[in-house]
Design a protein around this motif. Structure first.
Motif, PDB file in Angstrom:
ATOM      1  N   VAL A  25       0.875  -1.170   0.000  1.00  0.00           N
ATOM      2  CA  VAL A  25       0.000   0.000   0.000  1.00  0.00           C
ATOM      3  C   VAL A  25       0.908   1.214   0.000  1.00  0.00           C
ATOM      4  O   VAL A  25       1.876   1.295   0.761  1.00  0.00           O
ATOM      5  CB  VAL A  25      -0.937  -0.001   1.220  1.00  0.00           C
ATOM      6  CG1 VAL A  25      -1.738   1.289   1.295  1.00  0.00           C
ATOM      7  CG2 VAL A  25      -1.871  -1.205   1.165  1.00  0.00           C
ATOM      8  N   ALA A  48       1.115   5.670  -0.551  1.00  0.00           N
ATOM      9  CA  ALA A  48       0.411   6.953  -0.537  1.00  0.00           C
ATOM     10  C   ALA A  48       0.605   7.587  -1.905  1.00  0.00           C
ATOM     11  O   ALA A  48       1.717   7.655  -2.410  1.00  0.00           O
ATOM     12  CB  ALA A  48       0.971   7.856   0.552  1.00  0.00           C
ATOM     13  N   ALA A 101      -8.019   2.198   0.397  1.00  0.00           N
ATOM     14  CA  ALA A 101      -6.890   1.983  -0.498  1.00  0.00           C
ATOM     15  C   ALA A 101      -7.431   1.711  -1.886  1.00  0.00           C
ATOM     16  O   ALA A 101      -8.187   0.780  -2.098  1.00  0.00           O
ATOM     17  CB  ALA A 101      -6.048   0.813  -0.021  1.00  0.00           C
ATOM     18  N   LEU A 137      -4.708   6.315  -0.933  1.00  0.00           N
ATOM     19  CA  LEU A 137      -3.827   5.161  -0.836  1.00  0.00           C
ATOM     20  C   LEU A 137      -4.037   4.294  -2.073  1.00  0.00           C
ATOM     21  O   LEU A 137      -5.142   4.222  -2.592  1.00  0.00           O
ATOM     22  CB  LEU A 137      -4.166   4.336   0.417  1.00  0.00           C
ATOM     23  CG  LEU A 137      -3.961   5.023   1.761  1.00  0.00           C
ATOM     24  CD1 LEU A 137      -4.394   4.084   2.883  1.00  0.00           C
ATOM     25  CD2 LEU A 137      -2.521   5.431   1.946  1.00  0.00           C
ATOM     26  N   ILE A 157       3.587   2.778   2.460  1.00  0.00           N
ATOM     27  CA  ILE A 157       2.930   2.698   3.763  1.00  0.00           C
ATOM     28  C   ILE A 157       3.272   1.352   4.398  1.00  0.00           C
ATOM     29  O   ILE A 157       3.670   1.284   5.544  1.00  0.00           O
ATOM     30  CB  ILE A 157       1.396   2.831   3.638  1.00  0.00           C
ATOM     31  CG1 ILE A 157       1.009   4.162   2.995  1.00  0.00           C
ATOM     32  CG2 ILE A 157       0.726   2.650   4.993  1.00  0.00           C
ATOM     33  CD1 ILE A 157       1.363   5.382   3.777  1.00  0.00           C
TER      34      ILE A 157
END
Length: 155
Positions: A64, A66, A78, A88, A142
Motif C-alpha cells: 500500500v 500513498a 486503499a 492510498l 505505507i
C-alpha cells in the motif's frame, strides 16, 4: 486497599494504552476501492497492512502506497486505480532496489536504484502503475499487506 486497586487500574490502563498505540503505529486496516488488483482483491475487500520500510519489501509482496501528500497514519480506503492525490493505492511490488527493471517499465536504468520500487497492478488493463508512472519512491510506501479479507458478497 483502595490505593492498590487504583494503582493496578492505572498500570492496566497504561499497558492497554501502550499496546493500542503500538498497534496503531504498526498496522493499518483499509478497504480496497477499484479494479486494478483483480482477481487478487476486489473493491470492498478489507486488508491488514503492516507498516514497514522499503528494506522489508520483497518482490511479489502486495503493498500500500500513498499517492500524493497523504499522511502516513491515514485510514482512507486503499484504491487500486488512479485517484486524486492523497489516496492510498494497492499494487504488487515487482522490483525493489537492486532488482532488474522489468520489461515495459519506462525508466532509464537496468537496475532499480536505492529508495525506489516498481509496482504493478494484477489487472494491467485497469491499473495505473509503474508502466505509466515509472518508479515509486520509498517515501510513498505505507506497508505490506499481511492479510486480505474478502468482503461479504451478500452485503
Amino acid at each position: 486497599m483502595i490505593a492498590r486497586v487504583v494503582a493496578s487500574a492505572l498500570v492496566v490502563g497504561a499497558v492497554t494504552g501502550g499496546v493500542a498505540c503500538w498497534l496503531r503505529h504498526t498496522f493499518l486496516v483499509t478497504t480496497v476501492a477499484g479494479r486494478s488488483m483483480l482477481p487478487t482483491y476486489t473493491s470492498g475487500d478489507r486488508m491488514l497492512v503492516r507498516r514497514v520500510p522499503l528494506a522489508r519489501v520483497r518482490s511479489g509482496d502486495v503493498v500500500v502506497l500513498a499517492d500524493g501528500d497523504l499522511p502516513a497514519r491515514s485510514t482512507r480506503s486503499a484504491s487500486t486505480r488512479r485517484d486524486p492525490p492523497g489516496e492510498l493505492i494497492v499494487k504488487r511490488a515487482v522490483a525493489v532496489p537492486g532488482d532488474p527493471v522489468p520489461a515495459g517499465v519506462p525508466v532509464p536504468d537496468q537496475v532499480v536504484p536505492p529508495g525506489h520500487l516498481i509496482v504493478l497492478g494484477d489487472n494491467a488493463d485497469a491499473s495505473y502503475d509503474s508502466r505509466n508512472a515509472g518508479y515509486y519512491a520509498a517515501d510513498a510506501l505505507i506497508g505490506v499487506v499481511v492479510r486480505g479479507m474478502r468482503r461479504n458478497p451478500h452485503s
